[in-house]
Structures are given as C-alpha cells and as structure tokens.
Design a protein around this motif. Structure first.
Motif, PDB file in Angstrom:
ATOM      1  N   LYS A 149     -25.767 -72.662 -26.862  1.00 17.78           N
ATOM      2  CA  LYS A 149     -25.181 -71.614 -27.718  1.00 17.78           C
ATOM      3  C   LYS A 149     -24.004 -70.956 -26.984  1.00 17.78           C
ATOM      4  N   ARG A 150     -24.241 -70.590 -25.707  1.00 16.58           N
ATOM      5  CA  ARG A 150     -23.181 -69.959 -24.899  1.00 16.58           C
ATOM      6  C   ARG A 150     -21.935 -70.831 -24.841  1.00 16.58           C
ATOM      7  N   LYS A 151     -22.174 -72.143 -24.596  1.00 20.26           N
ATOM      8  CA  LYS A 151     -21.053 -73.069 -24.440  1.00 20.26           C
ATOM      9  C   LYS A 151     -20.254 -73.158 -25.736  1.00 20.26           C
ATOM     10  N   VAL A 193     -26.854 -64.130 -28.236  1.00 16.92           N
ATOM     11  CA  VAL A 193     -27.983 -64.334 -27.318  1.00 16.92           C
ATOM     12  C   VAL A 193     -29.095 -63.306 -27.557  1.00 16.92           C
ATOM     13  N   ARG A 194     -28.950 -62.538 -28.644  1.00 15.29           N
ATOM     14  CA  ARG A 194     -30.012 -61.580 -29.005  1.00 15.29           C
ATOM     15  C   ARG A 194     -30.681 -61.986 -30.323  1.00 15.29           C
ATOM     16  N   CYS A 195     -29.996 -62.843 -31.078  1.00 10.96           N
ATOM     17  CA  CYS A 195     -30.582 -63.444 -32.272  1.00 10.96           C
ATOM     18  C   CYS A 195     -31.174 -64.754 -31.738  1.00 10.96           C
ATOM     19  N   ASP A 245     -26.594 -53.218 -10.298  1.00 10.37           N
ATOM     20  CA  ASP A 245     -25.796 -54.443 -10.154  1.00 10.37           C
ATOM     21  C   ASP A 245     -26.200 -55.544 -11.120  1.00 10.37           C
ATOM     22  N   ALA A 246     -27.104 -55.258 -12.045  1.00 13.21           N
ATOM     23  CA  ALA A 246     -27.592 -56.225 -13.044  1.00 13.21           C
ATOM     24  C   ALA A 246     -28.419 -57.373 -12.437  1.00 13.21           C
ATOM     25  N   MET A 247     -28.631 -57.323 -11.103  1.00  9.84           N
ATOM     26  CA  MET A 247     -29.444 -58.384 -10.485  1.00  9.84           C
ATOM     27  C   MET A 247     -30.933 -58.071 -10.622  1.00  9.84           C
ATOM     28  N   VAL A 289     -28.786 -44.388 -20.133  1.00 12.45           N
ATOM     29  CA  VAL A 289     -29.351 -45.737 -20.012  1.00 12.45           C
ATOM     30  C   VAL A 289     -28.227 -46.753 -19.859  1.00 12.45           C
ATOM     31  N   TRP A 290     -28.391 -47.677 -18.922  1.00  7.94           N
ATOM     32  CA  TRP A 290     -27.324 -48.619 -18.572  1.00  7.94           C
ATOM     33  C   TRP A 290     -27.050 -49.618 -19.682  1.00  7.94           C
ATOM     34  N   GLN A 291     -28.138 -50.176 -20.246  1.00  8.01           N
ATOM     35  CA  GLN A 291     -27.945 -51.145 -21.340  1.00  8.01           C
ATOM     36  C   GLN A 291     -29.134 -51.092 -22.280  1.00  8.01           C
ATOM     37  N   TYR A 292     -28.858 -51.081 -23.573  1.00  8.48           N
ATOM     38  CA  TYR A 292     -29.944 -51.000 -24.558  1.00  8.48           C
ATOM     39  C   TYR A 292     -29.523 -51.767 -25.799  1.00  8.48           C
ATOM     40  N   GLN A 349     -21.059 -49.731 -23.276  1.00  9.70           N
ATOM     41  CA  GLN A 349     -21.997 -50.377 -22.348  1.00  9.70           C
ATOM     42  C   GLN A 349     -21.665 -51.861 -22.251  1.00  9.70           C
ATOM     43  N   PRO A 350     -22.094 -52.509 -21.129  1.00  9.77           N
ATOM     44  CA  PRO A 350     -21.768 -53.926 -20.987  1.00  9.77           C
ATOM     45  C   PRO A 350     -22.314 -54.707 -22.176  1.00  9.77           C
ATOM     46  N   PHE A 351     -21.515 -55.638 -22.671  1.00 12.74           N
ATOM     47  CA  PHE A 351     -21.918 -56.439 -23.830  1.00 12.74           C
ATOM     48  C   PHE A 351     -21.641 -57.893 -23.466  1.00 12.74           C
ATOM     49  N   PRO A 352     -22.651 -58.766 -23.561  1.00 12.38           N
ATOM     50  CA  PRO A 352     -22.420 -60.134 -23.090  1.00 12.38           C
ATOM     51  C   PRO A 352     -21.346 -60.839 -23.904  1.00 12.38           C
ATOM     52  N   GLY A 353     -20.581 -61.708 -23.255  1.00 10.72           N
ATOM     53  CA  GLY A 353     -19.534 -62.479 -23.938  1.00 10.72           C
ATOM     54  C   GLY A 353     -20.031 -63.128 -25.231  1.00 10.72           C
ATOM     55  N   PRO A 354     -21.221 -63.773 -25.211  1.00 10.70           N
ATOM     56  CA  PRO A 354     -21.697 -64.420 -26.443  1.00 10.70           C
ATOM     57  C   PRO A 354     -22.237 -63.429 -27.480  1.00 10.70           C
ATOM     58  N   GLY A 355     -22.130 -62.144 -27.176  1.00 15.18           N
ATOM     59  CA  GLY A 355     -22.456 -61.091 -28.142  1.00 15.18           C
ATOM     60  C   GLY A 355     -23.880 -61.158 -28.673  1.00 15.18           C
ATOM     61  N   PRO A 413     -39.704 -55.338 -16.421  1.00 14.09           N
ATOM     62  CA  PRO A 413     -38.552 -55.168 -15.514  1.00 14.09           C
ATOM     63  C   PRO A 413     -37.922 -56.520 -15.188  1.00 14.09           C
ATOM     64  N   LYS A 414     -36.746 -56.499 -14.551  1.00 17.75           N
ATOM     65  CA  LYS A 414     -36.120 -57.719 -14.035  1.00 17.75           C
ATOM     66  C   LYS A 414     -36.235 -57.720 -12.514  1.00 17.75           C
ATOM     67  N   PRO A 415     -36.806 -58.698 -11.836  1.00 12.07           N
ATOM     68  CA  PRO A 415     -37.605 -59.738 -12.449  1.00 12.07           C
ATOM     69  C   PRO A 415     -38.950 -59.187 -12.931  1.00 12.07           C
ATOM     70  N   GLY A 450     -38.476 -60.513 -16.245  1.00 13.40           N
ATOM     71  CA  GLY A 450     -37.613 -60.787 -17.392  1.00 13.40           C
ATOM     72  C   GLY A 450     -36.156 -60.618 -16.981  1.00 13.40           C
ATOM     73  N   THR A 451     -35.256 -61.390 -17.578  1.00 15.65           N
ATOM     74  CA  THR A 451     -33.844 -61.074 -17.386  1.00 15.65           C
ATOM     75  C   THR A 451     -33.526 -59.902 -18.325  1.00 15.65           C
ATOM     76  N   ILE A 452     -32.326 -59.344 -18.223  1.00 14.95           N
ATOM     77  CA  ILE A 452     -31.987 -58.224 -19.102  1.00 14.95           C
ATOM     78  C   ILE A 452     -31.914 -58.731 -20.539  1.00 14.95           C
ATOM     79  N   GLU A 453     -31.123 -59.773 -20.760  1.00 18.06           N
ATOM     80  CA  GLU A 453     -31.076 -60.388 -22.083  1.00 18.06           C
ATOM     81  C   GLU A 453     -32.314 -61.266 -22.256  1.00 18.06           C
ATOM     82  N   TRP A 454     -32.621 -61.609 -23.510  1.00 14.52           N
ATOM     83  CA  TRP A 454     -33.783 -62.463 -23.757  1.00 14.52           C
ATOM     84  C   TRP A 454     -33.416 -63.940 -23.681  1.00 14.52           C
TER      85      TRP A 454
END
Ligand code: XMP
Length: 416
Positions: free
Chosen positions: A201-203, A301-303, A370-372, A335-338, A292-298, A407-409, A411-415
């Motif tokens: 999907k990302r690609k 990656v949440r649907c 740092d999102a790690m 909150v950093w990301q929601y 807030q940070p929003f992933p490139g694939p928008g 938490p991460k780990p 889980g990653t932040i995105e699903w």
C-alpha cells in the motif's frame, strides 16, 4: 545578512546537529558543513564569526581545506569545548558573536538568498499542507511573489477531513492561478483496490504521487527551480559525507533525476521547532504550524487491510470528531499523536432495536520524543465516553469504539 554564524566543520562525528542546536539555543545561528565546503559558500550563509572543527581524533592543523578557514575567523575544536561555559565563552568572547538568531532574521536572510538564487525565474513546489512545505511556500511567496511560485497540491483521497480545503484556503489568495489542485482520489483509490499488504500500500501511494507530480512538472518545462521542504533531520538521516547514512533521504518521494531542476531548500538547516517558529512568524495559521505528524501514506495506513471507500469515509468522520474533542479539551496541545484506525472487519451490534453490522473505531493517543518508543496517553474516561458517544451517533456505520492501551514496543504507533 542579518545573522551571525558559527560554522561547524564535520570531520566525522555524529553529534554535529546537537552542537549546532546548542549554539542556536544561545541565540547564535550555526550550521554544519562537510570539510570540503568552500569558504565562499560558508560566508554566503551568514556573518561568519568562527569555526568549530568536530572530529575526535583529528588534528586540525593537518587539514588541507583548514588554512583557508582559520585565516578568516577564530576557530577551536569540539574537544576544547568540554563545558557549556567554554562554548559560551568561545561564541561570545572569542568570536564576538551577538544574539541575532531568531525567526524574523532567519526569514529576512532566506528571502535575500532565494532572491539571489532564483532571480526572475519561477519555482515549482509540491505543497502537501504539512508544516515544512507550507513554510517553504510562504517563504517563496515572500521572496519572489505568488506570481512566481507554482504550487501543486495533490489530494490522494487519504487526507484527513478538511485538510486539502485548508491548504487551498490559506494559499489561494497569494497564488491564485498558480495553485494547482489535483484531485487524484480516484486514481489512488482505484490502484489500492484489494491491496491489503501494508508495505505494498505504501509503495503504491508513494509511486503514484511521483507519477502525478512528474506529469505536472513536465507541463512546466520552462521552470528551472524545484522548492523542497527538506529539514535538518532529513539531512542528518541521509548522512553527511564524513558521517554514515541512516537512510536515503528522498523528498517528494524520490523524483527521477531527468527532471533536472535546481533545488531550493530554504529550511534545510532548521529543526522542527524552528520550522514552526518560522511558520508563526510568517503568519501561517496555528492548525498548519502545529499540525501533528501525519504519515506520508495518510489515512491509507489507518484504514487497515484493503481500503474500501465506505470504511475510509467512516474513518475520516470519526477522526474529525476525535480531533475536535481533543482540541476542545486541550489534549491536542499535550498529546504527540492521536488518531483513529479502523480494521477490515465488522462486528455485531444493535441499533434501533435491530441487529446491525458495523465497523470498529480504535482510538490511539501516544506520547514520544523520537517516535522510536511511545507511551499511551491516559485519557480521562469522561472524555473517552463523550468521544465514543459522538462517534456512534454521528457515524452510523460505526457501532463500536475501542481504546488502544499498547505502548511502543510492542505496538508501533501506526497500526500498519
Ligand atoms: P510507527 O508506526 O513506525 O511510526 O511507530 C512512527 C512515526 O512515523 C510515522 N509513520 C510514517 N510517516 N510515512 C511517513 O511519512 C510512513 O510510511 C510512516 N509510517 C509511520 C507515524 O505516523 C509515527 O509518527
């Protein structure tokens, strides 16, 4: 040039950025250069006040590119600056730098540099609506006027509710016909039909963006310059010549080389918080500056799994409710990301006394530096309750709301 400059010469250490940041926190601008950088280039970047050579084992006197530098301004090594007091003394006493680093001076300097580089030519810019590309657009408009800036906003159908409209709203006054809006929703969503693997999907999303931008760029063959919202973390992650690369940096998704533009990257040396300060000083609205940070694939990656239009719409609506409630309660500042994620399944529920099949909205709210790694935000139950009530009432396709406590780990932040 309005800003004094302390130049850091990178001799292979990986703490160059931290050093630049420390100097900027003293109110003096600082940039990092590979050791082959010419003195003329460094002098074009600010009022040169001094050098710091940063490389652990290296004797600066042995450096060939060094004579040139040291006759120009005072110098020292990172090793010699073993305390913040020593750094302070070097910057202010030895170099005589003054506290000229602030967003307004930075903007004035960049405006002058852009004018000098671009002259009377035009610049093409991919404007996503994120803070980085928005700040570059505002800087370019200030420097060469909206009539010379051509911005392309691609709506991939995976933006959050109202996002494309906000970009158009903010920039259309300045850019008029030079703001090219491409609604590529069908193009993206058709390509994604039946695709469930997250990386595929990302690609697809990344490549489709490149194809569209490339098509658009070819229509503007006479334009020589391409604006990019590259920021300092992108540069650092790509590695400097002396340092090692963490990952290749591809802005605008890695455009093919045969497009042959000259790059204009005015915020290349800024950290994210400094980009935001520039956005504020340029008069951009808070929603854009503090986005807030929003992933490139928008939302892609949440649907989760294979995207369907009905589930994507449910997600967009539920996410808008979450954002509204977070703004109302002040959580949006904390909150950093929601966001909401919706899995590729339906659950049994009851609506109007009848059995119903509906989607599950999963709330995720995390904090991180740092999102790690990330910890979850402990949201008040009353707030969760109100968000749930609003979602199940206002989005009839959703009949269940869950709160992700992972938490991460692990889980990653995105699903996805
Ligand atoms: P994860 O899910 O790996 O995410 O814990 C860490 C941060 O990166 C964002 N993210 C992305 N950003 N393209 C992006 O531009 C992507 O494909 C992508 N995947 C995750 C995520 O939103 C979080 O802030």
């Amino acid at each position: 040039m309005k800003q004094d400059l302390i130049a850091i010469i990178d001799l292979g250490r990986d703490d160059n950025a931290e050093l630049a940041r420390e100097i900027r926190s003293l109110g003096v601008y600082s940039e990092v250069y590979p050791q082959e950088t010419t003195i003329e280039h460094i002098q074009s970047r600010g009022v040169l006040k001094g050098f710091i050579f940063n490389g652990s084992e290296i004797d600066v006197n042995d450096l060939p590119f060094h004579k040139n530098y040291v006759t120009t301004a005072p110098y020292t090594t990172k090793e010699a600056l073993n305390s913040s007091k020593a750094l302070n003394s070097f910057v202010f006493n030895t170099c005589g730098a003054s506290k000229t680093w602030n967003a307004d001076n930075f903007i004035d300097d960049q405006v002058a540099l852009i004018r000098k580089a671009v002259g009377k030519e035009k610049v093409l810019l991919a404007l996503s609506g994120g803070v980085d590309s928005s700040v570059v657009a505002a800087l370019l408009i200030k420097a060469i006027g909206g009539e010379n800036v051509i911005c392309v906003h691609v709506n991939n159908g995976l933006m959050r509710k109202g996002e494309s409209e906000a970009v158009i709203d903010v920039f259309s006054n300045y850019l008029k016909d030079n703001l090219i809006y491409i609604d590529a929703t069908d193009r993206f969503l058709n390509k994604l039909v039946g695709v469930s693997d997250p990386e595929t999907k990302r690609k697809i999303i990344g490549n489709e963006f490149i194809y569209i931008f490339e098509e658009e760029a070819k229509k503007h063959k006479d334009i020589k310059f391409l604006g990019q919202g590259t920021i300092y973390s992108d540069v650092i992650e790509s590695g400097t010549k002396a340092g090692k690369a963490i990952k290749a940096h591809h802005n605008v998704g890695g455009l093919p080389e045969d497009l042959s533009f000259t790059l204009v990257e005015p915020i290349k040396y800024l950290f994210k918080d400094e980009v935001r300060a520039c956005g504020k000083a340029l008069g951009l609205p808070d929603e854009m500056v503090y986005r807030q940070p929003f992933p490139g694939p928008g939302l892609g990656v949440r649907c989760l799994g294979a995207i369907t239009r009905d589930r994507l719409e449910s997600l967009r609506e539920a996410d808008a409710i979450l954002r509204e409630e977070f703004a109302k309660t002040g959580l949006s500042k904390k909150v950093w990301q929601y966001f909401i994620a919706i899995p590729d399944m339906k659950t049994v529920g009851v609506r109007n006394k009848s059995r119903s099949m509906g989607f599950v909205a999963i709330i995720r709210a995390v904090n991180t530096t740092d999102a790690m790694t990330a910890t979850i935000e402990h949201i008040d139950y009353q707030i969760l309750d109100r968000i749930t009530q609003r979602i199940i009432t206002e989005v009839p396709t959703i009949n269940r709301v869950c709160y992700d406590l992972t938490p991460k780990p692990t889980g990653t932040i995105e699903w996805e």
